[in-house]
Scaffold this motif. Structure first.
Motif, PDB file in Angstrom:
ATOM      1  N   LYS A  32      27.131  45.515  50.690  1.00  0.00           N
ATOM      2  CA  LYS A  32      26.351  44.465  49.887  1.00  0.00           C
ATOM      3  C   LYS A  32      27.204  43.185  49.436  1.00  0.00           C
ATOM      4  CE  LYS A  32      24.317  48.482  47.267  1.00  0.00           C
ATOM      5  NZ  LYS A  32      24.397  48.867  46.080  1.00  0.00           N
ATOM      6  N   PRO A  33      26.512  42.088  49.214  1.00  0.00           N
ATOM      7  CA  PRO A  33      27.254  41.031  48.879  1.00  0.00           C
ATOM      8  C   PRO A  33      28.217  41.378  47.463  1.00  0.00           C
ATOM      9  CG  PRO A  33      25.001  40.431  49.091  1.00  0.00           C
ATOM     10  CD  PRO A  33      25.123  42.127  49.342  1.00  0.00           C
ATOM     11  N   LEU A  34      29.240  41.067  47.382  1.00  0.00           N
ATOM     12  CA  LEU A  34      30.126  41.303  46.220  1.00  0.00           C
ATOM     13  C   LEU A  34      30.182  40.319  45.206  1.00  0.00           C
ATOM     14  CD1 LEU A  34      33.295  42.547  48.217  1.00  0.00           C
ATOM     15  CD2 LEU A  34      31.361  44.020  47.293  1.00  0.00           C
ATOM     16  N   PRO A  35      30.467  40.744  43.820  1.00  0.00           N
ATOM     17  CA  PRO A  35      30.296  39.612  42.819  1.00  0.00           C
ATOM     18  C   PRO A  35      31.788  38.965  43.079  1.00  0.00           C
ATOM     19  CG  PRO A  35      31.044  41.731  42.100  1.00  0.00           C
ATOM     20  CD  PRO A  35      30.636  41.970  43.368  1.00  0.00           C
ATOM     21  N   PRO A  36      31.859  37.628  42.466  1.00  0.00           N
ATOM     22  CA  PRO A  36      33.243  36.762  42.628  1.00  0.00           C
ATOM     23  C   PRO A  36      34.240  37.683  41.987  1.00  0.00           C
ATOM     24  CG  PRO A  36      31.423  35.729  41.174  1.00  0.00           C
ATOM     25  CD  PRO A  36      30.794  36.959  41.500  1.00  0.00           C
ATOM     26  N   PRO A  37      35.468  37.463  42.966  1.00  0.00           N
ATOM     27  CA  PRO A  37      36.658  38.366  42.268  1.00  0.00           C
ATOM     28  C   PRO A  37      37.054  38.006  41.289  1.00  0.00           C
ATOM     29  CG  PRO A  37      37.262  36.841  43.958  1.00  0.00           C
ATOM     30  CD  PRO A  37      35.762  36.678  43.973  1.00  0.00           C
ATOM     31  N   GLY A  87      34.202  45.404  44.561  1.00  0.00           N
ATOM     32  CA  GLY A  87      34.196  43.914  43.844  1.00  0.00           C
ATOM     33  C   GLY A  87      34.406  43.885  42.478  1.00  0.00           C
ATOM     34  N   LYS A  88      34.528  45.182  41.824  1.00  0.00           N
ATOM     35  CA  LYS A  88      34.715  45.251  40.263  1.00  0.00           C
ATOM     36  C   LYS A  88      36.055  45.995  40.126  1.00  0.00           C
ATOM     37  CE  LYS A  88      32.677  46.099  35.914  1.00  0.00           C
ATOM     38  NZ  LYS A  88      31.662  46.932  35.129  1.00  0.00           N
ATOM     39  N   ASN A 150      42.862  44.561  40.128  1.00  0.00           N
ATOM     40  CA  ASN A 150      42.577  44.607  38.745  1.00  0.00           C
ATOM     41  C   ASN A 150      43.826  44.282  38.054  1.00  0.00           C
ATOM     42  OD1 ASN A 150      40.414  46.932  39.973  1.00  0.00           O
ATOM     43  ND2 ASN A 150      39.588  45.211  38.690  1.00  0.00           N
ATOM     44  N   ASP A 193      42.441  39.102  44.169  1.00  0.00           N
ATOM     45  CA  ASP A 193      41.870  39.508  45.513  1.00  0.00           C
ATOM     46  C   ASP A 193      42.829  38.919  46.602  1.00  0.00           C
ATOM     47  OD1 ASP A 193      39.049  40.187  46.741  1.00  0.00           O
ATOM     48  OD2 ASP A 193      40.006  38.564  48.045  1.00  0.00           O
TER      49      ASP A 193
END
Ligand SMILES: C[S@@+](CC[C@H](N)C(=O)[O-])C[C@H]1O[C@@H](n2cnc3c(N)ncnc32)[C@H](O)[C@@H]1O
Length: 308
Positions: A32-37, A87-88, A150, A193
């Motif tokens: 799936k498209p990821l959220p912005p890093p 992405g999280k 992270n 990222d």
């Protein structure tokens, strides 16, 4: 599988919110498209507050004893125990088998006279617990930089682990006093990222193609040894990870050690998929230094990459 357990011998790769699948490969999981890093930032150890419970235990790796911490994914990320949320949260709070394979392989390479950390600049990518980088510190590296997606992983786990092994190990394990008293590595911690973190890493070339041409002094700087374990599971992240490695590795003698499962069921990446990216590019020669087929999980491998 419980997240962040010391006994990870029966692990399978699990995504948060995972749906049942046939388990045969990446086509089961169109990414799936990821959220912005999260933004890239250096985490300064003195600014880390200890407001998350951290417990520590020894882990024995064929005669090498390191200390590993444990923190709760719930407390740090407000997530129930899970391997990762793409992405999280990318799995850094759990100790993965590959990092233990990597420490053992590094030790064996040292014993065979193939590797020395003395005075070297080391970068551990996707460090999580950071045990391979910590091993490098204990074996005389001059500089060890730890990177994780992270900042929270660095704050609540990697930095306490580095402190436990380097500063406190002598109190915890009396037999390691002599080794610890000589540790003088300059350690620093970088979150971000793989597609962006080169902007804050200290020893990085801005030209990803430099390995093909005559290197400048800055480029020679690079890192002598890049370490990474269980970082090649996501097909979509392989190009940015490989670009980053090319920007970071010191030319012409820099080496990369990579530990991973041969194949990650459900997500499609793996050591062989990464090696095919490396071979297609042609800047490195790749050699297999260890294979772990202990029947407890998918076959795992440790590879070494040398610049051509
Ligand atoms: C499966 S964990 C492995 C952790 C540790 N190396 C080990 O073996 O226990 C993957 C690691 O790669 C990092 N990572 C994954 N995707 C990333 C990305 N796109 N950019 C930066 N780091 C990433 C995560 O933060 C995490 O530390």
């Amino acid at each position: 599988m419980a997240s962040n357990q010391s006994n990870s011998s029966h692990e399978t790769f699990r995504l948060f919110d995972e749906k049942p699948t046939s388990g045969f490969g990446f086509l089961d999981f169109p990414e799936k498209p990821l959220p912005p890093p999260p933004p890239c930032l250096e985490v300064i150890p003195s600014e880390v507050s200890a407001n998350v419970k951290y417990t520590m235990e020894p882990v024995n790796l064929d005669g090498i004893t390191l200390l590993k911490g444990r923190v709760s994914t719930q407390e740090v990320f407000a997530l129930s125990n899970s391997d990762l949320v793409p992405g999280k949260y990318e799995g850094g709070l759990k100790l993965w088998e590959g990092s233990l394979d990597l420490v053992k392989a590094l030790s064996s390479e040292m014993q065979d006279g193939q590797l020395s950390f003395a005075g070297k600049r080391i970068l551990e990518l996707g460090c999580g617990h950071g045990l391979p980088g910590i091993f490098a510190c204990l074996k005389g590296a001059a500089t060890v930089h730890f990177q994780d997606f992270n900042a929270e992983v660095l704050q609540y786990l990697t930095i306490p682990n580095v402190n436990a092994n380097i500063l406190k190990k002598s109190q915890y394990l009396a037999t390691d006093v002599n080794e610890c008293s000589s540790v003088q590595a300059d350690t620093r911690f970088f979150a971000g990222d793989w597609g962006e973190v080169h902007s804050i890493l200290p020893f990085v070339s801005s030209d990803e193609n430099y390995t093909r041409s005559i290197p400048s002094l800055d480029q020679i700087a690079g890192y002598d040894i890049i370490l990474m374990a269980e970082t090649v599971y996501s097909i979509s992240a392989l190009p940015s990870l490989y670009k980053l490695i090319k920007k970071c590795v010191s030319s012409p003698h820099g080496v990369v050690y990579m530990a991973a499962k041969k194949y990650y069921f459900g997500v499609g990446g793996g050591s062989r998929r990464f090696i095919s990216v490396v071979e297609k590019d042609g800047s490195f020669t790749a050699s297999l230094v260890a294979e772990v087929a202990d029947g407890s999980s998918n076959v795992r491998e440790v590879w070494k990459l040398n610049l051509k």
